[in-house]
Design a protein around this motif. Structure first.
Motif, PDB file in Angstrom:
ATOM      1  N   PRO A 222       4.866  -0.063   9.758  1.00 19.25           N
ATOM      2  CA  PRO A 222       4.685  -1.450   9.304  1.00 19.25           C
ATOM      3  C   PRO A 222       5.245  -1.671   7.894  1.00 19.25           C
ATOM      4  O   PRO A 222       5.482  -2.804   7.501  1.00 19.25           O
ATOM      5  CB  PRO A 222       3.174  -1.649   9.342  1.00 19.25           C
ATOM      6  N   LEU A 223       5.418  -0.587   7.131  1.00 18.96           N
ATOM      7  CA  LEU A 223       5.901  -0.624   5.751  1.00 18.96           C
ATOM      8  C   LEU A 223       4.897  -1.381   4.856  1.00 18.96           C
ATOM      9  O   LEU A 223       4.203  -2.256   5.364  1.00 18.96           O
ATOM     10  CB  LEU A 223       7.297  -1.247   5.652  1.00 18.96           C
ATOM     11  N   PRO A 224       4.779  -1.126   3.590  1.00 17.35           N
ATOM     12  CA  PRO A 224       5.618  -0.189   2.847  1.00 17.35           C
ATOM     13  C   PRO A 224       5.277   1.264   3.177  1.00 17.35           C
ATOM     14  O   PRO A 224       4.164   1.556   3.598  1.00 17.35           O
ATOM     15  CB  PRO A 224       5.260  -0.500   1.390  1.00 17.35           C
TER      16      PRO A 224
ATOM     17  N   HIS B 185      -4.619  -7.003  11.268  1.00 20.17           N
ATOM     18  CA  HIS B 185      -3.390  -7.642  10.778  1.00 20.17           C
ATOM     19  C   HIS B 185      -2.626  -8.069  12.049  1.00 20.17           C
ATOM     20  O   HIS B 185      -1.630  -7.464  12.427  1.00 20.17           O
ATOM     21  CB  HIS B 185      -2.596  -6.640   9.948  1.00 20.17           C
TER      22      HIS B 185
ATOM     23  N   GLN C  39       1.212  -8.748  12.160  1.00 19.60           N
ATOM     24  CA  GLN C  39       2.011  -7.515  12.046  1.00 19.60           C
ATOM     25  C   GLN C  39       2.075  -6.829  13.411  1.00 19.60           C
ATOM     26  O   GLN C  39       3.139  -6.365  13.841  1.00 19.60           O
ATOM     27  CB  GLN C  39       1.384  -6.575  11.014  1.00 19.60           C
TER      28      GLN C  39
ATOM     29  N   PRO D  29      -1.660  -7.735  -2.598  1.00 22.80           N
ATOM     30  CA  PRO D  29      -0.198  -7.735  -2.699  1.00 22.80           C
ATOM     31  C   PRO D  29       0.489  -7.736  -1.330  1.00 22.80           C
ATOM     32  O   PRO D  29      -0.075  -7.274  -0.342  1.00 22.80           O
ATOM     33  CB  PRO D  29       0.113  -6.423  -3.428  1.00 22.80           C
ATOM     34  N   SER D  30       1.696  -8.255  -1.320  1.00 21.96           N
ATOM     35  CA  SER D  30       2.492  -8.293  -0.077  1.00 21.96           C
ATOM     36  C   SER D  30       3.951  -8.524  -0.428  1.00 21.96           C
ATOM     37  O   SER D  30       4.259  -9.269  -1.358  1.00 21.96           O
ATOM     38  CB  SER D  30       2.004  -9.442   0.810  1.00 21.96           C
ATOM     39  N   THR D  31       4.830  -7.894   0.318  1.00 27.69           N
ATOM     40  CA  THR D  31       6.250  -8.249   0.273  1.00 27.69           C
ATOM     41  C   THR D  31       6.636  -8.921   1.589  1.00 27.69           C
ATOM     42  O   THR D  31       7.047 -10.085   1.625  1.00 27.69           O
ATOM     43  CB  THR D  31       7.119  -6.985   0.054  1.00 27.69           C
ATOM     44  N   ARG D  32       6.486  -8.186   2.689  1.00 26.49           N
ATOM     45  CA  ARG D  32       6.965  -8.655   3.987  1.00 26.49           C
ATOM     46  C   ARG D  32       6.196  -9.854   4.530  1.00 26.49           C
ATOM     47  O   ARG D  32       6.797 -10.840   4.979  1.00 26.49           O
ATOM     48  CB  ARG D  32       6.868  -7.528   5.043  1.00 26.49           C
ATOM     49  N   THR D  33       4.871  -9.747   4.541  1.00 31.50           N
ATOM     50  CA  THR D  33       4.095 -10.759   5.260  1.00 31.50           C
ATOM     51  C   THR D  33       4.244 -12.128   4.595  1.00 31.50           C
ATOM     52  O   THR D  33       4.548 -13.129   5.249  1.00 31.50           O
ATOM     53  CB  THR D  33       2.615 -10.339   5.330  1.00 31.50           C
TER      54      THR D  33
ATOM     55  N   ARG E 249      -4.386 -13.699   3.232  1.00 37.22           N
ATOM     56  CA  ARG E 249      -4.609 -12.243   3.122  1.00 37.22           C
ATOM     57  C   ARG E 249      -5.755 -12.033   2.144  1.00 37.22           C
ATOM     58  O   ARG E 249      -5.764 -12.615   1.056  1.00 37.22           O
ATOM     59  CB  ARG E 249      -3.358 -11.507   2.654  1.00 37.22           C
TER      60      ARG E 249
END
Ligand code: CP
Length: 316
Positions: A265-267, A132, A135, A50-54, A104
């Motif tokens: 780096p979040l989340p 990463h 990031q 899973p990823s939101t930002r990348t 990823r």
């Protein structure tokens, strides 16, 4: 052609040039300019985790540059991996459809395996507990933007330093700079790997392992907080022992330097109290926003090296 597999591949001049380009893109995008350096080019985002930002910032970066995107999210379930296709076979095929692949994967070393068979550049967007690198580049960009320099800074890295791949990549990038000191603060379950410490020692970077976050936070120029990576622990008991040990809250914030910077780096998952967000030192959302420009610069660089980008100044 140049793959982006790990942070150790970068030199300081390369990083500085990348940030110069990132700054230029930031100005252009914020100024409302429409760019088309990558017009006609296609990026494939292949995400097994899973990823939101990348994923979304890579996709936004490609679109901002006039390129196009093909994507498989949750590739472990929704690509032919579920039918038994190897990563290598998938990459060989995707390389026939796209000019660059952003990958990823849950296995450390997966990006290197992909690069070994790929006809197009592969960018590592996180390989298990390995690295990463993109990031870390945006983390370093945030440090430049917030502090105006990297040399001479005292950086505290806090949280899950074993499975937190961003920590490994950022430590490698920090080793390119002078007079850096890194304080590593983690629960005993998630220590920074010896391979990272050995690399820092080789490069003459000063570091220490600490347990007293209040003392470390009071000295830090940059506090880099990280999430305890529940999904990578061998057992829930071990995760529960590590979780919640080091939390940045308003009382700890009160002990920090007035000019310190807080990054993540979040989340996040409880390790920064939302009450910290309004403090001007809390830079983690600005940090995530900057990722767009760093990824624009990186895509241009990769595709330029592959002879696939329009020259600078040829924007629409
Ligand atoms: N920092 C980071 O990699 O975030 P995502 O998992 O949302 O991509």
């Amino acid at each position: 052609m140049r793959h982006v597999l790990g942070a150790k591949q970068f030199t300081r001049p390369e990083v500085e040039a990348l940030f110069e380009t990132s700054r230029t893109f930031e100005e252009k995008v914020k100024g409302g300019q429409v760019l088309d350096r990558l017009r006609g080019r296609i990026m494939a985002t292949v995400f097994f985790e899973p990823s939101t930002r990348t994923r979304l910032s890579f996709e936004a970066a490609m679109l901002r540059l006039g390129g196009q995107v093909i994507s498989t999210e949750n590739a472990a379930q929704f690509s032919s991996a579920i039918k038994g296709e190897t990563l290598e076979d998938s990459i060989r095929v995707i390389g026939a459809y796209a000019d660059v692949i952003v990958l990823r994967h849950h296995e450390e070393g997966a990006a290197a395996r992909a690069a070994a068979v790929s006809s197009v550049p592969v960018i590592n967007a996180g390989d298990g507990p390995g690295e990463h690198p993109t990031q870390a580049l945006l983390d370093l960009y945030a440090i430049y933007r917030e502090k105006g320099r990297v040399d001479g800074l005292r950086v505290a890295m806090v949280g899950d330093l074993a499975y937190g791949r961003t920590v490994h990549s950022l430590a490698y990038l920090l080793s390119l700079f002078r007079d850096i000191h890194i304080d590593f603060v983690s629960p005993p379950e998630t220590p920074v790997p010896d391979r990272v410490l050995a690399y820092l020692a080789e490069r003459g970077i000063s570091w220490s392992r600490e347990t007293d976050l209040a003392r470390v936070a009071a000295q830090a120029d940059v506090l880099y907080q990280t999430r305890i990576q529940k999904e990578r622990f061998p057992s829930m008991e071990m995760y529960e022992r590590a979780y919640g040990r080091y939390v940045l809250d308003p009382s700890l914030l009160g002990r920090m330097r007035a000019d310190a910077v807080i990054l993540h780096p979040l989340p996040r998952a409880g390790e920064i109290d939302p009450a910290v967000d309004a403090d001007p030192r809390a830079a983690y959302f600005r940090q995530a926003a900057g990722g767009l420009y760093v990824r624009m610069a990186l895509l241009c660089q990769c595709l330029e090296d592959a002879g696939q980008a329009y020259p600078e100044g040829s924007e629409a």
